[in-house]
Write an enzyme that holds these catalytic residues in place. Structure first.
Site, PDB file in Angstrom:
ATOM      1  CG  PHE A  15     -42.552  60.014  56.537  1.00  0.00           C
ATOM      2  CD1 PHE A  15     -43.053  59.853  57.829  1.00  0.00           C
ATOM      3  CD2 PHE A  15     -43.373  60.776  55.633  1.00  0.00           C
ATOM      4  CE1 PHE A  15     -44.128  60.226  58.261  1.00  0.00           C
ATOM      5  CE2 PHE A  15     -44.521  61.280  56.005  1.00  0.00           C
ATOM      6  CZ  PHE A  15     -44.997  60.958  57.502  1.00  0.00           C
ATOM      7  CG  ASP A  58     -44.177  54.733  63.111  1.00  0.00           C
ATOM      8  OD1 ASP A  58     -43.240  54.032  62.611  1.00  0.00           O
ATOM      9  OD2 ASP A  58     -44.016  55.682  63.501  1.00  0.00           O
ATOM     10  NE  ARG A  67     -54.756  63.184  54.700  1.00  0.00           N
ATOM     11  CZ  ARG A  67     -54.274  62.746  55.879  1.00  0.00           C
ATOM     12  NH1 ARG A  67     -54.169  61.439  56.004  1.00  0.00           N
ATOM     13  NH2 ARG A  67     -54.092  63.501  56.873  1.00  0.00           N
ATOM     14  CD  GLU A  81     -54.252  53.599  61.595  1.00  0.00           C
ATOM     15  OE1 GLU A  81     -54.655  54.003  60.827  1.00  0.00           O
ATOM     16  OE2 GLU A  81     -54.022  53.921  62.521  1.00  0.00           O
ATOM     17  CG  ASP A  82     -52.867  55.229  58.138  1.00  0.00           C
ATOM     18  OD1 ASP A  82     -52.800  54.921  59.238  1.00  0.00           O
ATOM     19  OD2 ASP A  82     -52.461  56.520  57.818  1.00  0.00           O
TER      20      ASP A  82
END
Ligand code: IMP
Ligand code: MG
Length: 177
Positions: A151, A102, A164, A98-99
């Protein structure tokens, strides 16, 4: 007009060096076994490629795309499978890639679904983690970086589908033109 500025948080060299360290851990932990990488699209794609290139045990790969009901900045915890895996997980040593974790809602939901497909083992590897933001506990087996509650974009992560492709991790800042 507001202008977006990207402040570098983690340079390309730092990210690449850390991915190598995490790959080394994976190579040790999976010695003598195969690993089945599941890339979570789209954010996980850059990290998955860089990680996979550094794994020396036999690798197979599959891809899954999920979207959470709710807006882009807040996930609801109800996850819709947009593109499911092509292959079954039965008997495999699954490593989800996963990136970012959160709130943890997406991954805790996804883990339950994938555990139901009877893998031998299922672990989670993330490029980034924002532990302060956690609402749903998830066990993160491999994490490259814990980051503060900001963010971030780059290395697969987007802001409104942009950035990206940045080869580093940056924080989006807004300034008056
Ligand atoms: P959660 O853990 O369910 O809250 O959601 C994680 C998902 O939210 C990630 O897979 C990203 O798509 C998105 N996300 C969370 N934080 C960020 C960020 O800082 N930048 C870009 N996307 C983010
Ligand atoms: Mg994501």
């Amino acid at each position: 007009m507001m202008k977006e500025n990207i402040r570098v948080l983690l340079s390309e060299a730092e990210v690449d060096a850390r991915i190598q360290e995490v790959a080394d851990m994976i190579n040790r932990d999976y010695a003598g076994k195969n690993v089945h990488l599941i890339c979570i699209l789209k954010g996980g794609v850059f990290f998955t490629c860089e990680l996979a290139k550094r794994i020396t045990v036999p690798v197979s790969m599959d891809f899954m795309s999920v979207s959470s009901y709710g807006d882009d900045t807040k996930s609801s915890g109800i996850v819709k499978i947009v593109k499911d895996l092509d292959q079954p997980l039965e008997g495999k040593n699954v490593l989800i890639v996963e990136d970012i974790i959160d709130s943890g809602r997406t991954l805790s939901y996804l883990l339950e679904i994938l555990k139901g497909r009877n893998p031998s083992d299922i672990r989670l590897c993330t490029l980034l983690d924002k532990p302060e933001r956690r609402v749903k506990q998830v066990k993160v087996d491999y994490c490259c970086f814990n980051i503060p509650d900001e963010f971030v974009v780059g290395y697969g992560l987007d802001y409104a589908q942009k950035y990206r492709n940045l080869p580093y991790i940056g924080v989006v800042e807004f300034e008056e033109d």
